[in-house]
Structure formats: C-alpha cells, structure tokens
Design an enzyme around this catalytic site. Structure first.
Site, PDB file in Angstrom:
ATOM      1  CB  CYS A 116      -0.951  -0.003   1.186  1.00  0.00           C
ATOM      2  SG  CYS A 116      -1.899  -1.511   1.309  1.00  0.00           S
ATOM      3  CG  HIS A 242      -3.314   3.058   2.588  1.00  0.00           C
ATOM      4  ND1 HIS A 242      -3.846   2.734   1.364  1.00  0.00           N
ATOM      5  CD2 HIS A 242      -3.323   1.908   3.315  1.00  0.00           C
ATOM      6  CE1 HIS A 242      -4.167   1.452   1.357  1.00  0.00           C
ATOM      7  NE2 HIS A 242      -3.858   0.924   2.527  1.00  0.00           N
ATOM      8  CG  ASN A 272      -6.663  -1.149   1.618  1.00  0.00           C
ATOM      9  OD1 ASN A 272      -5.988  -0.769   0.664  1.00  0.00           O
ATOM     10  ND2 ASN A 272      -6.134  -1.569   2.756  1.00  0.00           N
TER      11      ASN A 272
HETATM   12  O1  UT7 Z   1      -3.486  -1.654   3.790  1.00  0.00           O
HETATM   13  C1  UT7 Z   1      -3.421  -2.082   5.114  1.00  0.00           C
HETATM   14  C2  UT7 Z   1      -4.390  -3.185   5.235  1.00  0.00           C
HETATM   15  N1  UT7 Z   1      -5.072  -3.461   6.432  1.00  0.00           N
HETATM   16  C3  UT7 Z   1      -5.579  -2.620   7.358  1.00  0.00           C
HETATM   17  O2  UT7 Z   1      -5.409  -1.446   7.365  1.00  0.00           O
HETATM   18  C4  UT7 Z   1      -6.404  -3.261   8.416  1.00  0.00           C
HETATM   19  C5  UT7 Z   1      -6.370  -2.550   9.731  1.00  0.00           C
HETATM   20  N2  UT7 Z   1      -7.297  -3.171  10.655  1.00  0.00           N
HETATM   21  C6  UT7 Z   1      -8.622  -2.919  10.597  1.00  0.00           C
HETATM   22  O3  UT7 Z   1      -9.085  -2.141   9.778  1.00  0.00           O
HETATM   23  C7  UT7 Z   1      -9.503  -3.578  11.633  1.00  0.00           C
HETATM   24  O4  UT7 Z   1      -8.703  -4.256  12.564  1.00  0.00           O
HETATM   25  C8  UT7 Z   1     -10.524  -4.588  11.002  1.00  0.00           C
HETATM   26  C9  UT7 Z   1     -11.579  -3.821  10.227  1.00  0.00           C
HETATM   27  C10 UT7 Z   1      -9.831  -5.586  10.095  1.00  0.00           C
HETATM   28  C11 UT7 Z   1     -11.233  -5.347  12.129  1.00  0.00           C
HETATM   29  O5  UT7 Z   1     -11.869  -4.414  12.992  1.00  0.00           O
HETATM   30  P1  UT7 Z   1     -11.687  -4.539  14.563  1.00  0.00           P
HETATM   31  O6  UT7 Z   1     -12.493  -3.485  15.174  1.00  0.00           O
HETATM   32  O7  UT7 Z   1     -10.203  -4.543  14.843  1.00  0.00           O
HETATM   33  O8  UT7 Z   1     -12.343  -5.928  14.853  1.00  0.00           O
HETATM   34  P2  UT7 Z   1     -11.711  -7.205  15.592  1.00  0.00           P
HETATM   35  O9  UT7 Z   1     -10.734  -7.887  14.702  1.00  0.00           O
HETATM   36  O10 UT7 Z   1     -11.261  -6.785  16.963  1.00  0.00           O
HETATM   37  O11 UT7 Z   1     -12.977  -8.113  15.749  1.00  0.00           O
HETATM   38  C12 UT7 Z   1     -14.080  -7.749  16.603  1.00  0.00           C
HETATM   39  C13 UT7 Z   1     -15.183  -8.744  16.390  1.00  0.00           C
HETATM   40  C14 UT7 Z   1     -14.713 -10.192  16.408  1.00  0.00           C
HETATM   41  O12 UT7 Z   1     -15.745 -10.954  16.984  1.00  0.00           O
HETATM   42  P3  UT7 Z   1     -15.669 -11.399  18.534  1.00  0.00           P
HETATM   43  O13 UT7 Z   1     -14.419 -12.221  18.660  1.00  0.00           O
HETATM   44  O14 UT7 Z   1     -15.611 -10.133  19.332  1.00  0.00           O
HETATM   45  O15 UT7 Z   1     -16.937 -12.180  18.725  1.00  0.00           O
HETATM   46  C15 UT7 Z   1     -14.589 -10.552  14.959  1.00  0.00           C
HETATM   47  O16 UT7 Z   1     -14.758 -11.936  14.723  1.00  0.00           O
HETATM   48  O17 UT7 Z   1     -15.739  -8.524  15.067  1.00  0.00           O
HETATM   49  C16 UT7 Z   1     -15.746  -9.774  14.375  1.00  0.00           C
HETATM   50  N3  UT7 Z   1     -15.602  -9.488  12.961  1.00  0.00           N
HETATM   51  C17 UT7 Z   1     -16.650  -9.228  12.168  1.00  0.00           C
HETATM   52  N4  UT7 Z   1     -17.976  -9.177  12.428  1.00  0.00           N
HETATM   53  C18 UT7 Z   1     -18.791  -8.884  11.393  1.00  0.00           C
HETATM   54  C19 UT7 Z   1     -14.453  -9.398  12.234  1.00  0.00           C
HETATM   55  N5  UT7 Z   1     -14.759  -9.107  10.954  1.00  0.00           N
HETATM   56  C20 UT7 Z   1     -16.115  -9.002  10.886  1.00  0.00           C
HETATM   57  C21 UT7 Z   1     -17.017  -8.703   9.855  1.00  0.00           C
HETATM   58  N6  UT7 Z   1     -18.326  -8.648  10.156  1.00  0.00           N
HETATM   59  N7  UT7 Z   1     -16.610  -8.457   8.598  1.00  0.00           N
END
Ligand code: UT7
Length: 315
Positions: A116, A242, A272
C-alpha cells in the site's frame, strides 16, 4: 549553487472496474452486515474486476492523467507501476503499459512492490531518477486487482479491499518543494502467498496488529515530513492518507490536532485499493478543483511489509 529541483504533480487520473459490490452483497457470502462494516471501517461499497485487467485500469488512469497534464506521451521519460497484483510476472505492468500507451521505447519502465506504500515509493524513485537522468516527466501509477486474491469466506479480510488504479504525471521542477521519506521493517502480519497451488494463496492479515501499526506510523511519518521541511501541521492544506479504515484516519486527525476535513476520504466508495488508494484520492481531489496553486499536501501510506512512505507535495 544549483537550485534544488522538486517534484510537481501536473496531471492525475483514476479508474475502477464497473462492478460495484455493496456491503449487503458481501453479507450474503459471509457472516457480516452493512452496519458492522460501515461502523468498523467506513466502507460502503467497492469495485471488483470481472472483465477488466490490471493493465486496463492502469491504462485508463494513465491516459486520463496524460490528458490532464497536457503533455505528449513522448515527453514521458520514466514509467513506474506500483502493484502487488500484476496481470503476469513478466513483462512488468509498466512495460505492458508502455506498449499500450505508446510511450517512447528507450525509457526505463518497471514495477515496484511496496504494497500500500507503493505509490509513495514510486514518487520518490521518480524524483531520484529524474534528477539523475535530467529527464523532466514521469508517469507514476498504482494499480491493483485485489479481489482475485481474497478469500470470500474470510470476513476479516474480504470486506476491506477493492480494485482500482490511479495515475499521476509528475514533473521535475524548480521552486516546488518536495520531500519524501520511506521505510520498511520486515513484518509479515499481512501476507499474500499468491501461488495458486499453495495451502492459502489469499490475503491473510492480523487486522488488529495492522491497525495498531497504522495509528502509530502515520503520525510519525507526518511529523518526520514536518520536521524536515520546517512546516507545521497548520501550514498543510490536506493530509492524504492511505484509505484503509475510516477509524484509522479519524485517530490520526485527532492525534495531529487537525480538523478531519483536511483528510479527504473515499474509502466508502472503493475500500482499500492498496497502491492505487492514494493516487485515486489525488485524482478525485484534482477533479474537484481542490489543488489550486500553492496548496500543500502530505501524502502518507503504510502497508504489508510493513512498509511506509510519506511525501510533501505542492501545487
Ligand atoms: O493496507 C493495510 C491493510 N489493512 C488494514 O489497514 C487493516 C487494519 N485493521 C482494521 O481495519 C480492523 O482491525 C478490522 C476492520 C480488520 C477489524 O476491525 P476490529 O475493530 O479490529 O475488529 P476485531 O478484529 O477486533 O474483531 C471484533 C469482532 C470479532 O468478533 P468477537 O471475537 O468479538 O466475537 C470478529 O470476529 O468482530 C468480528 N468481525 C466481524 N464481524 C462482522 C471481524 N470481521 C467481521 C465482519 N463482520 N466483517
């Protein structure tokens, strides 16, 4: 004493595949919802390539950028494509683009992969090579088809990415400040093996670790640029980050004590798009007439590698 030559963006363009995939569309494939995706990322839809190739999009964005720059394709003396998702391993996207655009045959054309951060690496390489060669204009492109590398059963990744391309014609010019920085630390928290026959060829990511990395590296990059240029955040009209997650950008605005409206966002439309994300933003802002003479922007990218890069640009 020789005057320092800066880098000025004189034309931009962007392109995205026709097919739009909404959050609701994805919620039919994985256990997610429009509400969750909007709240946690800000993304509302993205474009997925069906018929379009990486080259088709790079070509459309570049042709648009050349038109806006008002120069002839023969004036381009360097072509760089930032991508981790080329149509083929060789020839490079840049050589394929050279042929399709009809650029001069004796100029350097090559791809770079800094994920990225690729477009920002590209700008700085262009600045260095133009300075060294005495050339005046370069074409720097970010183009990605990420959808083909997504596991559509992994809700942690498939909702985040989209396809697209952005391009900029840059000119080496006196009187335009340009300062760039870039780095990498050899982390593998975002991994795409890519080999079709491997156990997992798709995007794998530790989302939380990447989030933490992003909110620490972006302010660091901005502060580095400010320190080296003697400017303050108040001197900067726009921060072009980004487009990964709205919450990351909101956090950065707060940390930098800058109003959020200095941070243009279009991740709601494209998700993204990795190396394409910053040039697509620049092109949209350009189309809206936001880059009037004298405007200053700091662009900041971060991504797999981990890599990062930032640049001060002035119009
Ligand atoms: O170019 C660089 C590329 N990547 C990035 O910039 C990614 C940076 N990270 C992020 O944007 C965020 O960490 C994510 C959007 C990927 C995830 O968001 P988060 O607020 O960090 O969620 P989390 O991973 O802490 O997950 C919270 C909950 C989990 O469930 P439990 O364990 O609390 O029951 C996940 O399983 O949300 C769940 N979850 C979802 N629920 C519905 C994870 N993805 C999803 C989804 N829909 N798509």
């Amino acid at each position: 004493m020789e005057k320092e030559m800066g880098l000025r963006i004189i034309g931009t363009g962007h392109a995205a595949p026709k097919k739009v995939v909404t959050n609701d569309d994805l919620s039919k494939l994985v256990d997610t919802s429009d509400e969750w995706i909007r709240e946690r990322t800000g993304i509302e839809r993205r474009h997925f390539a069906e018929e379009e190739t990486n080259l088709d999009m790079a070509y459309a964005a570049s042709a648009d950028a050349l038109l806006h720059a008002g120069i002839q394709k023969e004036d381009i003396s360097l072509c760089i494509v930032a991508t981790f998702s080329p149509d083929m391993q060789v020839p490079s996207q840049a050589c394929l683009l050279q042929q399709r655009l009809g650029l001069n045959r004796d100029i350097p054309c090559f791809d770079i992969n800094a994920a990225c951060s690729g477009f920002l690496y590209g700008l700085q390489i262009a600045h260095a090579l133009l300075t060294q060669s005495g050339g005046q204009y370069a074409l720097v492109v970010g183009s990605e088809i990420i959808s083909h590398r997504l596991n559509m059963e992994d809700r942690g990744t498939c909702i985040l990415f989209g396809d697209g391309a952005g391009a900029a014609v840059v000119k080496l010019e006196e009187g335009y400040p340009f300062y760039g920085m870039m780095g990498a630390d050899g982390d593998d928290k975002i991994l795409i093996c890519g080999q079709e026959d491997s156990e997992n060829p798709y995007v794998q990511m530790d989302g939380q670790a990447v989030f933490k990395f992003a909110v620490s590296i972006i302010p660091k990059c901005i502060n580095d640029v400010l320190e080296h240029t003697g400017l303050t955040a108040e001197d900067i009209d726009y921060f072009v980050c980004h487009q990964a997650n709205r919450r990351i950008i909101e956090y950065v605005a707060k940390k930098m004590k800058q109003p959020l409206d200095k941070f243009y966002m279009n991740l709601q439309e494209y998700g993204n798009t990795s190396a394409a994300s910053i040039p697509i933003v620049l092109s949209e802002m350009d189309d809206k007439g936001m880059f009037t003479p004298g405007k200053k922007a700091i662009c900041v990218g971060f991504g797999a590698g981990f890599t990062w890069g930032a640049a001060l640009l002035q119009w």
